[in-house]
Design an enzyme around this catalytic site. Structure first.
Site, PDB file in Angstrom:
ATOM      1  N   ASN A 197    -159.046  72.662  85.765  1.00 31.22           N
ATOM      2  CA  ASN A 197    -159.842  73.414  86.807  1.00 31.22           C
ATOM      3  C   ASN A 197    -159.384  72.545  88.078  1.00 31.22           C
ATOM      4  O   ASN A 197    -159.500  71.228  88.214  1.00 31.22           O
ATOM      5  CB  ASN A 197    -161.042  73.543  86.562  1.00 31.22           C
ATOM      6  CG  ASN A 197    -161.959  72.399  86.266  1.00 31.22           C
ATOM      7  OD1 ASN A 197    -161.452  71.304  85.579  1.00 31.22           O
ATOM      8  ND2 ASN A 197    -163.147  72.402  86.522  1.00 31.22           N
ATOM      9  N   CYS A 228    -160.848  84.375  83.124  1.00 28.52           N
ATOM     10  CA  CYS A 228    -159.753  83.681  82.247  1.00 28.52           C
ATOM     11  C   CYS A 228    -159.662  84.713  80.820  1.00 28.52           C
ATOM     12  O   CYS A 228    -158.608  84.763  80.431  1.00 28.52           O
ATOM     13  CB  CYS A 228    -160.156  82.623  81.932  1.00 28.52           C
ATOM     14  SG  CYS A 228    -159.984  81.232  83.255  1.00 28.52           S
ATOM     15  N   GLU A 248    -157.843  77.290  82.023  1.00 25.62           N
ATOM     16  CA  GLU A 248    -157.094  78.256  81.485  1.00 25.62           C
ATOM     17  C   GLU A 248    -155.901  78.896  82.272  1.00 25.62           C
ATOM     18  O   GLU A 248    -154.637  78.962  81.910  1.00 25.62           O
ATOM     19  CB  GLU A 248    -158.057  79.204  80.677  1.00 25.62           C
ATOM     20  CG  GLU A 248    -158.930  78.676  79.845  1.00 25.62           C
ATOM     21  CD  GLU A 248    -160.296  78.173  80.501  1.00 25.62           C
ATOM     22  OE1 GLU A 248    -160.262  77.694  81.456  1.00 25.62           O
ATOM     23  OE2 GLU A 248    -161.278  78.004  79.547  1.00 25.62           O
ATOM     24  N   CYS A 303    -159.620  78.079  87.233  1.00 24.81           N
ATOM     25  CA  CYS A 303    -160.027  77.393  86.037  1.00 24.81           C
ATOM     26  C   CYS A 303    -158.733  76.826  85.484  1.00 24.81           C
ATOM     27  O   CYS A 303    -157.561  77.217  85.574  1.00 24.81           O
ATOM     28  CB  CYS A 303    -160.547  78.759  85.014  1.00 24.81           C
ATOM     29  SG  CYS A 303    -162.193  79.196  85.515  1.00 24.81           S
TER      30      CYS A 303
HETATM   31  N1  THU Z   1    -164.174  76.362  84.331  1.00 21.98           N
HETATM   32  C1  THU Z   1    -162.920  76.416  83.659  1.00 21.98           C
HETATM   33  O1  THU Z   1    -162.238  75.728  84.191  1.00 21.98           O
HETATM   34  N2  THU Z   1    -162.861  76.985  82.642  1.00 21.98           N
HETATM   35  C2  THU Z   1    -163.755  77.859  81.945  1.00 21.98           C
HETATM   36  O2  THU Z   1    -163.252  78.480  81.140  1.00 21.98           O
HETATM   37  C3  THU Z   1    -165.202  77.658  82.414  1.00 21.98           C
HETATM   38  C4  THU Z   1    -165.415  77.056  83.851  1.00 21.98           C
HETATM   39  C5  THU Z   1    -164.319  75.552  85.438  1.00 21.98           C
HETATM   40  C6  THU Z   1    -164.542  76.268  86.878  1.00 21.98           C
HETATM   41  C7  THU Z   1    -165.312  75.294  87.595  1.00 21.98           C
HETATM   42  O3  THU Z   1    -164.355  74.559  88.206  1.00 21.98           O
HETATM   43  C8  THU Z   1    -166.158  74.717  86.603  1.00 21.98           C
HETATM   44  O4  THU Z   1    -165.495  75.026  85.410  1.00 21.98           O
HETATM   45  C9  THU Z   1    -167.542  75.045  86.522  1.00 21.98           C
HETATM   46  O5  THU Z   1    -167.648  76.462  86.580  1.00 21.98           O
END
Ligand code: THU
Length: 130
Positions: A42, A91, A55, A53
């Site tokens: 992320n 995502c 993913e 994110c």
């Molecule tokens: N986040 C992800 O990278 N993937 C997910 O599936 C859930 C959330 C990140 C987004 C943000 O940078 C942090 O987690 C908090 O939400």
């Protein structure tokens, strides 16, 4: 490659997460059918809305490298949560677009335990056609 090995690939890059606002690092690893693994973390932004994110970082890198939907074999997501960290709903919709609907998705927790699900299970009744 086993799901546990794919998770390790994600865990290997989780420290590269750029998450100074949430302090919530996430990493994703995608195994392609040719054996290649692409990872993503992320990447946050002070505007919050511009955050990407883990993913989507991995999926978009795969597209950039020329991989197609049908090339995806399995996906692992690493976090530092006590629960099995699932992908957010944005995502999930991107996963529907860029992976076969039956792709196995391995969620994990801070102890490295895995929970197998699939995109179909994460997104029942997915919107797929225009
Ligand atoms: N986040 C992800 O990278 N993937 C997910 O599936 C859930 C959330 C990140 C987004 C943000 O940078 C942090 O987690 C908090 O939400």
């Amino acid at each position: 490659m086993t799901p546990q090995e794919l998770l390790k690939e994600a865990q290997n890059v989780i420290e590269n997460s750029y998450s100074p606002y949430s302090h919530f690092p996430v990493a994703c690893a995608i195994l392609y059918k040719d054996g290649q693994v692409i990872t993503g973390v992320n990447v946050e932004n002070v505007s919050f809305g511009a955050t990407n994110c883990a993913e989507r970082t991995a999926l978009f890198t795969g597209i950039t490298k020329g991989y197609k939907k049908e090339d995806v074999q399995m996906i692992a997501i690493a976090g530092k949560t006590s629960y099995f960290l699932p992908p957010c709903s944005i995502c999930r919709q991107v996963l529907v677009e860029l992976c076969p609907i039956d792709t196995p998705v391995y969620l994990s927790n801070q102890d490295g335990q895995l929970k197998e699900t699939s995109i179909l299970e994460l997104v029942p009744m997915a919107f797929t056609e225009m």
